[in-house]
Design an enzyme around this catalytic site. Structure first.
Site, PDB file in Angstrom:
ATOM      1  N   SER A  83       0.818  -1.213   0.000  1.00 47.53           N
ATOM      2  CA  SER A  83       0.000   0.000   0.000  1.00 47.53           C
ATOM      3  C   SER A  83       0.851   1.262   0.000  1.00 47.53           C
ATOM      4  O   SER A  83       0.361   2.348  -0.312  1.00 47.53           O
ATOM      5  CB  SER A  83      -0.933   0.021   1.213  1.00 47.53           C
TER       6      SER A  83
ATOM      7  N   GLY B 270      -4.328  -1.920  -0.726  1.00 43.35           N
ATOM      8  CA  GLY B 270      -3.555  -1.621  -1.922  1.00 43.35           C
ATOM      9  C   GLY B 270      -3.340  -0.132  -2.086  1.00 43.35           C
ATOM     10  O   GLY B 270      -3.963   0.684  -1.403  1.00 43.35           O
TER      11      GLY B 270
ATOM     12  N   CYS C 225      -9.305  -1.819   3.882  1.00 44.77           N
ATOM     13  CA  CYS C 225      -8.506  -0.695   3.406  1.00 44.77           C
ATOM     14  C   CYS C 225      -8.947  -0.268   1.999  1.00 44.77           C
ATOM     15  O   CYS C 225     -10.020   0.273   1.824  1.00 44.77           O
ATOM     16  CB  CYS C 225      -7.029  -1.047   3.467  1.00 44.77           C
TER      17      CYS C 225
ATOM     18  N   ASN D 255      -3.380   2.524   7.073  1.00 45.86           N
ATOM     19  CA  ASN D 255      -2.509   3.036   6.020  1.00 45.86           C
ATOM     20  C   ASN D 255      -3.394   3.451   4.858  1.00 45.86           C
ATOM     21  O   ASN D 255      -3.598   2.684   3.916  1.00 45.86           O
ATOM     22  CB  ASN D 255      -1.496   1.981   5.580  1.00 45.86           C
TER      23      ASN D 255
ATOM     24  N   GLY E 175      -4.864   7.097   2.479  1.00 45.34           N
ATOM     25  CA  GLY E 175      -4.929   8.531   2.222  1.00 45.34           C
ATOM     26  C   GLY E 175      -6.240   8.953   1.600  1.00 45.34           C
ATOM     27  O   GLY E 175      -6.451  10.145   1.361  1.00 45.34           O
TER      28      GLY E 175
ATOM     29  N   HIS F 107      -6.441  -2.406   8.966  1.00 40.61           N
ATOM     30  CA  HIS F 107      -5.767  -3.692   8.770  1.00 40.61           C
ATOM     31  C   HIS F 107      -5.969  -4.589   9.985  1.00 40.61           C
ATOM     32  O   HIS F 107      -5.245  -4.462  10.984  1.00 40.61           O
ATOM     33  CB  HIS F 107      -4.268  -3.480   8.541  1.00 40.61           C
TER      34      HIS F 107
ATOM     35  N   GLU G  28      -5.223  -7.693  10.318  1.00 39.32           N
ATOM     36  CA  GLU G  28      -4.322  -8.849  10.404  1.00 39.32           C
ATOM     37  C   GLU G  28      -3.201  -8.643  11.421  1.00 39.32           C
ATOM     38  O   GLU G  28      -2.441  -9.577  11.707  1.00 39.32           O
ATOM     39  CB  GLU G  28      -3.732  -9.165   9.024  1.00 39.32           C
TER      40      GLU G  28
END
Length: 422
Positions: free
Chosen positions: A55, A252, A280, A322, A324, A376, A378
């Site tokens: 990502s 991604g 995400c 993560n 934007g 995320h 995980e």
């Protein structure tokens, strides 16, 4: 100049923002030139997972933690086969590695993979500037790339190069980080050697290694397929023996507004009523498939300490982020009609809300077997608060009659946010 390994203590470097702001420091990792959107990560640990997260493709990452590299690098923690950041900015790199698990130093690993970085930068001042002005394009220049004819290159020339580099808005990047061939992750742990409880086709838009592992630990067979896969490819990978099935869209890079193929693939999944889970980038794509818009955040959410309210449990989770971009959907707890095609996908509720800025952090379809979150779960790197989401996905596939989960929070996101701040 092609990046090359160097002694970071012996070579000057410059970080140049597109607004002309310049920070001087020392080369860290490889020397040369690199460009990207400059963003900051607030994680105190987990830098190896950050570096190898697809990502971060085409982004220069600033670490807000001042001391980086003390645990070195090992061959067990990467989340992909390579480092994906386009550049790396740290304040105080570790002089020596002090972890029994380390197999390399961080500086050596950056140099080996050709990642141009810079150290000895006031990352606190830099982060404050990005918070105030928003993320922007930047470039790191070091070694011979800072010199021309024996003299330092003019800053104006460096700024012009940065301003000529690609924008993140409008960038279609998932195809650049996706696998080119399908592969399968079989059930593991207590489920190893047993028939899978379900089969999931995971569309790789920049998937992290640990994500299919978390599903496999729950007895799921995961078939990872390339970003360019069609609905025919997805259906061909699903078993026809009555085993519960589902489709997963990964994290991604890039602008979800440029991901037309992925949105159409997801609509085909929704039209067939196949259970769906996205994280995400997958959350943003579900939003667009349902007809909502997406927009670019001022400086995004990146790090492993972001508070999120799960409105289906009324609990606050500390989560790893993560991103934007974000989904523009109503925060009304009663939900809204999905705008696409006259509302054919039914009602949708914002199931998760960011408590720092009330950004949409999750969507749940009330009339379809589909949900997503913006972070995320995980836990690589990051906390384990959101691990239950994988259980929720398994439950959606194996017990669809229990869907959807009820919204349990009696308060609006605005009320929760106000009370948390007091």
């Amino acid at each position: 100049m092609t990046p090359a390994a160097t002694n970071p203590a012996a070579t000057s470097a410059a970080l140049v923002l597109e607004d002309g702001t310049t920070y001087r420091g020392r080369a860290y990792g490889a020397t040369g030139t690199t460009f990207g959107e400059i963003v900051f990560s607030t994680g105190m640990t987990g830098y190896q997972e950050t570096l190898t997260d697809p990502s971060y493709h085409r982004q220069i990452v600033v670490m807000t933690a001042p001391h980086v590299g003390n645990t070195g690098v090992n061959d067990e923690d990467p989340e992909s086969s390579q480092i994906w950041v386009s550049g790396y900015v740290v304040r105080d790199p570790a002089r020596r590695v002090s972890s029994w698990r380390a197999q390399h130093s961080l500086g050596d690993e950056l140099a080996e993979q050709g990642i141009v970085g810079i150290s000895d930068v006031d990352t606190r001042a830099l982060t404050r500037r990005l918070r105030e002005e928003g993320v922007m394009r930047a470039g790191i220049f070091s070694g011979e790339d800072l010199v021309q004819g024996g003299y330092p290159r003019p800053v104006e020339e460096l700024v012009a190069q940065v301003q000529a580099s690609p924008q993140m808005a409008g960038a279609d990047l998932a195809r650049e980080v996706s696998t080119t061939e399908p592969y399968t992750v079989e059930p593991r742990g207590e489920f190893e050697g047993r028939a899978p409880v379900a089969t999931v086709v995971a569309v790789d838009l920049g998937i992290k290694t640990m994500t299919p592992v978390r599903l496999a630990e729950r007895g799921v067979r995961v078939v990872v397929v390339p970003q360019a896969s069609t609905i025919a490819d997805v259906e061909a990978a699903l078993p026809g023996d009555g085993t519960p099935v589902g489709v997963f869209f990964s994290n991604g890079p890039g602008d979800p507004g440029a991901a037309g193929h992925e949105v159409e693939l997801l609509r085909a999944v929704l039209d067939r009523g196949i259970p769906f889970f996205g994280i995400c980038f997958g959350n943003q794509l579900l939003g667009r498939a349902l007809g909502y818009g997406t927009y670019k955040l001022g400086y995004g959410h990146r790090g492993i300490n972001q508070p999120v309210l799960d409105r289906t449990t009324a609990k606050v989770e500390v989560t790893a982020h993560n991103h934007g971009f974000a989904v523009d959907a109503p925060l009304d707890e009663s939900g809204s009609q999905a705008p696409h095609d006259g509302g054919r996908y039914g009602r949708v509720v914002v199931s998760h809300v960011g408590l720092n800025d009330r950004v949409v952090e999750g969507l749940t379809c009330l009339d379809l077997p589909a949900f997503s979150v913006q972070y995320h779960p995980e836990a690589a790197a990051g906390p384990h608060d959101a691990a239950y989401l994988f259980d929720r996905f398994v439950g959606l596939m194996t017990n669809p009659a229990a869907w959807p989960p009820a919204i349990k929070s009696p308060q609006s996101a605005a009320q929760i946010t106000t009370e948390e701040n007091h």
